[in-house]
Design a protein around this motif. Structure first.
Motif, short mmCIF file in Angstrom:
data_model
loop_
_atom_site.label_atom_id
_atom_site.label_comp_id
_atom_site.label_asym_id
_atom_site.label_seq_id
_atom_site.Cartn_x
_atom_site.Cartn_y
_atom_site.Cartn_z
N SER A 82 -10.73 2.99 -9.17
CA SER A 82 -9.50 2.92 -9.95
C SER A 82 -9.70 3.67 -11.26
O SER A 82 -10.55 3.28 -12.07
CB SER A 82 -9.14 1.46 -10.24
OG SER A 82 -8.22 1.40 -11.30
N THR A 113 -8.42 5.61 -14.96
CA THR A 113 -7.72 5.09 -16.13
C THR A 113 -6.21 5.13 -15.93
O THR A 113 -5.49 4.21 -16.33
CB THR A 113 -8.05 5.95 -17.37
OG1 THR A 113 -9.43 6.28 -17.32
CG2 THR A 113 -7.72 5.21 -18.65
N HIS A 114 -5.73 6.17 -15.28
CA HIS A 114 -4.29 6.34 -15.15
C HIS A 114 -3.76 5.95 -13.78
O HIS A 114 -2.60 6.15 -13.48
CB HIS A 114 -3.89 7.79 -15.47
CG HIS A 114 -4.20 8.18 -16.88
ND1 HIS A 114 -5.46 8.52 -17.27
CD2 HIS A 114 -3.42 8.23 -17.98
CE1 HIS A 114 -5.46 8.79 -18.57
NE2 HIS A 114 -4.22 8.62 -19.03
N SER A 115 -4.61 5.42 -12.91
CA SER A 115 -4.13 5.11 -11.55
C SER A 115 -3.29 3.84 -11.57
O SER A 115 -3.45 2.97 -12.43
CB SER A 115 -5.31 4.95 -10.61
OG SER A 115 -6.25 4.05 -11.17
N ASN A 116 -2.36 3.76 -10.61
CA ASN A 116 -1.44 2.63 -10.55
C ASN A 116 -1.99 1.48 -9.72
O ASN A 116 -1.34 0.43 -9.64
CB ASN A 116 -0.10 3.08 -9.96
CG ASN A 116 0.59 4.06 -10.88
OD1 ASN A 116 0.95 3.72 -11.99
ND2 ASN A 116 0.72 5.31 -10.43
N GLY A 117 -3.12 1.68 -9.07
CA GLY A 117 -3.65 0.61 -8.24
C GLY A 117 -5.09 0.88 -7.84
O GLY A 117 -5.75 1.74 -8.41
N ILE A 118 -5.53 0.12 -6.87
CA ILE A 118 -6.91 0.23 -6.39
C ILE A 118 -6.91 1.04 -5.10
O ILE A 118 -6.17 0.72 -4.16
CB ILE A 118 -7.49 -1.16 -6.13
CG1 ILE A 118 -7.33 -2.07 -7.35
CG2 ILE A 118 -8.96 -1.06 -5.70
CD1 ILE A 118 -8.09 -1.60 -8.56
N PHE A 121 0.85 -1.19 0.00
CA PHE A 121 0.00 0.00 0.00
C PHE A 121 0.88 1.23 0.00
O PHE A 121 1.83 1.32 0.78
CB PHE A 121 -0.91 0.01 1.22
CG PHE A 121 -1.81 -1.20 1.28
CD1 PHE A 121 -2.97 -1.26 0.53
CD2 PHE A 121 -1.47 -2.28 2.08
CE1 PHE A 121 -3.79 -2.38 0.59
CE2 PHE A 121 -2.28 -3.40 2.13
CZ PHE A 121 -3.45 -3.46 1.39
N ALA A 144 -3.64 0.18 -3.24
CA ALA A 144 -3.00 -1.13 -3.21
C ALA A 144 -2.35 -1.30 -4.58
O ALA A 144 -3.03 -1.23 -5.60
CB ALA A 144 -4.03 -2.22 -2.98
N ALA A 145 -1.03 -1.47 -4.61
CA ALA A 145 -0.32 -1.48 -5.89
C ALA A 145 1.07 -2.07 -5.69
O ALA A 145 1.45 -2.47 -4.59
CB ALA A 145 -0.21 -0.07 -6.45
N TRP A 146 1.83 -2.13 -6.79
CA TRP A 146 3.25 -2.41 -6.69
C TRP A 146 3.89 -1.14 -6.15
O TRP A 146 3.79 -0.08 -6.78
CB TRP A 146 3.84 -2.76 -8.04
CG TRP A 146 3.48 -4.12 -8.57
CD1 TRP A 146 2.47 -4.43 -9.41
CD2 TRP A 146 4.17 -5.34 -8.30
NE1 TRP A 146 2.48 -5.77 -9.68
CE2 TRP A 146 3.52 -6.36 -9.02
CE3 TRP A 146 5.29 -5.68 -7.51
CZ2 TRP A 146 3.92 -7.69 -8.98
CZ3 TRP A 146 5.69 -7.01 -7.47
CH2 TRP A 146 5.01 -8.00 -8.20
#
Lengths: 403, 403, 403
Positions: free
Chosen positions: B152, B154-159, B130, B177-179
């Motif tokens: 989320s 279009t351009h977001s990296n996660g939820i 996170f 929540a993402a890499w």
């Protein structure tokens, strides 16, 4: 020399035109026109019919025009794609996990297609070693006698060692030298692991070129604004020229269910049709999108249904020994298929057509002659008007007259 | 039966040829030739004009020949590529690093294209977790109230988790929540990271085939020696048949700056034209190279300019937890576009053309007849010479004469 | 107005047909037919000849038919491939190792082709650093003076540091900044590392489409059962429609040795020909497979013979430093090349052909006229029968007669 000049003079100063019999007869006259009309009607009629069976019937005149009077060229195309979307999964094996483009698009880039992983069977921490095969009618064994060392079937995961070992408490299978543990793909996860892929978007950039006419165009039309592109989603009716597609919509447009397709995977064709009439404004040369499922669906003759392939991520542990995570990726491959023909006026086909057209109308005369000279009761009368008989000797009957 | 024989005899032993009025008149004669000349001139004239607008105008006769007298076939092609070159970079994040083919060509091989990475945004040691989103108008937040859990863009990296956390000392953004950490691609390195790619070389091997004529050829011509191939670099003027290209030169030939293009990437088309006239020696069937930029450059309607894609290298640490290095690769994709048509003499189009040609010349007579019989003052005189009027009853005026 | 009506009446109620001289002469009559026959024979004869040089000579009538009377369209195609097979190797460097699809198919999936690694040069545990170059005429050195810092040749593995260091006990070479140790690809393993690939199988799924006729078909024919597909292997004679190919057989069909090809790699074309006559039953529209080697073999002008490329697997060790295993993969790339034309009756080409055909037969008359009117001794007699001379003044010689 003199003869030469005479010939030239004759060639230049003489005009020859066929002699015509002009029959003043309503019957024959009308018949002649009728036949000509029939020929015309026949051709036009078939044109029409043919035009109707075309996918998008153009106006008749256009149709005829494009057929007979244009030089054509086939499209040369270049495509790039870009997917967007993120999702999360939560499974016992992988725990809570986020998936982004770098995770589910494999390989990272292709020329005319894009693969989106929608489902997977993951086998973690495989190492080179010996382990029992998956049980199936060929691998289940009672004793080593059932296992042939060194053998390897079409669907086996490795090379048999010849030993028969316990697969689990109850079943014994032949041992194989393979990446262990062997992958168990008997059950495909249902519903699809990444079912959320339905809402991912796909941007398709297409650049086409007609070499013969040196005409090039892009599917991102000049009159489209960046603002529009940032927000739009393709829709056959409302946004026919938006190059951004919702994956779910693509599959539905082809008459299939995304969630079904996501489980075993498949191939979707995104067809871009660039048929253009370059005699008209180039702004009328527009891409037409259509969608078609390309993999076979009929269950009764279907090896490896859907679409999937295996790939591995390789790691090396402390000892330097190689481990890998094998992934059998099910998913949808989107093939962007670009086709089309451009037509432009060209004098040569035009001339060929006019020439043939003229010749065709001659048919009318031939037909009428047949009728007039062979079918009508006054045929003998007409015949002697049309024909002049010349016997092969000086005293020609009809011969003398003209002298 | 007898009638049959008679008919056959007539068919075999009679020769019918139209009767001609031969008008000995300079005026009419010359006019006739003039009209014929005009028709010819018109056609030829348009041929010429048309030939000129072609990319490479061939001699007129060739042009006409290839158009009307040949059967044509489109090319079937196979391409392989190989890049060469090494460079070093020295940056704070990566330190001193050498880059070779295995590092900058991604994927390692493609069918008709090759991607060379020229710029990159690298995000090392990402792990599932996170972390705060990148600040932009949609992600900046004051309190958790601004963040919708599970959303989320279009351009977001996660939820989004729904929490609002500090991105840095001053800015708060929604947590996702993402890499993590998320990639920061707001600034593209300038100048390009691998600007030295300008001097890399690209070997293109192309094998073409014309199925209809079963004619195949390679772009490595028979008269080229290995010694030459080891040293040569393509140049439109000096080395037009060397299949080894300097990347920088390719971009310049298309009228662009490599260093500019290297920053945001793009698509270059290497077009190989295989137009061949197989009626001539096959050694005259040669590849013609041309270069064209295929990605759109106009800034006012341009989503994701240039060309880039993301891929990741996956590692697993001691605990077996997966880490990855995410790379947003900007670079130039070289699409090798092979096209062309081969033509070979074929009797059928030839016959069609001759036939039409003959019919066309008939037009001259028609035109002259119109003039002679309707426009000239002696028209009535000429008409009665040409026409023989036959009334629809035995007492034909002109009828009797011939008897 | 009145004139108008008159003209219309004339147009409708008059029938004009050319006047004919009918020469009752066996000689001329037969000659005429002979000439016509010759023209016909010539055309047909060439048809035949032409048909014979075609790859698969169709019946003459079909040939003529397809040429002149049909609208044609080129194929639009989509291909997927799947390889199967496992093998083991046992070498000093790698020890005992199993190879499955995920190991030897690189990349995991491509659009129209599939690469199978058959041989490799593996360089393990490369790290960024400084090491001596491979010895060759450009890199061997006596002292630092021989090495230019920062230089990099076409075939060098890195950037020269300018130092001259020991490569082994005897040889000194220039040191380079590179992935160390540098790859030594002077010797290609012989026999091929994965020579067992000869027995691997390749499943090709091909879906074709003719847009103009909206006709689509698959290479897995409807009458093929799943049972058959699970067991069959393509054979030109016994199983011409089985889409599963043994790699060894493909290469042999092209007249090459798989074991030779496996060492240095190469490109194999799997050609699928979809020529169809859609006027006949669609079940007669069948794929025809053929195989051709696409990479050049003649040794005397051949840079980088065969087919190979480099790729790397990246690892990171405890310290987080990046290591890689560089693999120079030799192998066979199978390009699936789909081509073909479909023909369907269309009225327009038909009409054009009939028209031209009619015009062509006119040639016979022209030729005969020339002979009759210029070559035969009775020419003057015939001429005066055919021609009617009209002087350009009222007292026409032949003029009066008809009055």
């Amino acid at each position: 020399m003199a003869g030469c000049c005479a010939a030239l003079a004759a060639f230049l100063f003489e005009y020859d035109t066929p002699r015509i019999v002009l029959i003043r007869s309503r019957k024959v006259g009308l018949m002649n026109r009728a036949v000509q009309l029939l020929i015309l009607a026949y051709v036009i009629g078939l044109y029409t019919h043919f035009a109707e069976v075309e996918m998008e019937p153009p106006p008749k005149w256009v149709f005829v025009w494009e057929k007979g009077y244009q030089e054509t060229d086939s499209v040369v195309s270049s495509v790039t794609t870009k997917a967007k979307g993120v999702t999360v999964t939560n499974t016992s094996t992988l725990g809570f996990r986020v998936w982004d483009v770098a995770d589910y698009v494999i390989p990272a880039q292709e020329e005319n297609s894009l693969f989106v992983m929608t489902n997977m069977i993951i086998t973690m921490n495989q190492t080179q070693g010996f382990c029992p095969e998956l049980p199936d009618k060929t691998t289940v064994c009672k004793s080593d006698a059932n296992c042939v060392a060194g053998s390897s079937g079409t669907h086996s995961n490795g090379i048999a060692t010849g030993r028969c070992v316990l697969f689990n408490g109850t079943v014994k299978t032949c041992e194989v030298a393979a990446w262990c543990p062997v992958e168990d793909d008997t059950h495909v996860p249902e519903p699809a692991f990444l079912k959320a892929a339905e809402n991912f978007t796909l941007l398709v950039k297409n650049n086409i070129w007609y070499p013969k006419f040196n005409f090039s165009k892009r599917n991102i039309l000049p009159n489209i604004t960046t603002a529009y592109l940032k927000s739009c989603i393709y829709d056959a009716v409302t946004d026919p020229f938006c190059p951004i597609f919702r994956l779910g919509k693509i599959v539905e447009s082809a008459g299939h269910s995304f969630q079904d397709m996501a489980i075993e995977g498949g191939i979707m064709g995104i067809q871009i049709n660039w048929d253009c009439n370059l005699d008209r404004s180039s702004s009328l040369c527009l891409p037409r999108y259509s969608f078609r499922r390309l993999d076979t669906r009929d269950v009764d003759h279907n090896v490896s249904p859907g679409y999937n392939f295996r790939f591995a991520k390789y790691f090396s542990d402390l000892t330097g020994a190689e481990r890998r995570t094998l992934i059998k990726a099910y998913g949808i491959r989107f093939d962007i298929i670009v086709f089309g023909k451009a037509g432009k006026f060209d004098i040569i086909p035009t001339m060929i057509n006019i020439g043939s057209g003229l010749a065709l109308l001659g048919v009318a005369t031939v037909l009428c002659d047949v009728i007039v000279l062979y079918c009508m009761k006054k045929r003998f009368y007409y015949r002697e008007k049309k024909y002049k008989y010349v016997e092969d000797y000086e005293q020609g009957l009809g011969g003398e007259m003209d002298q």
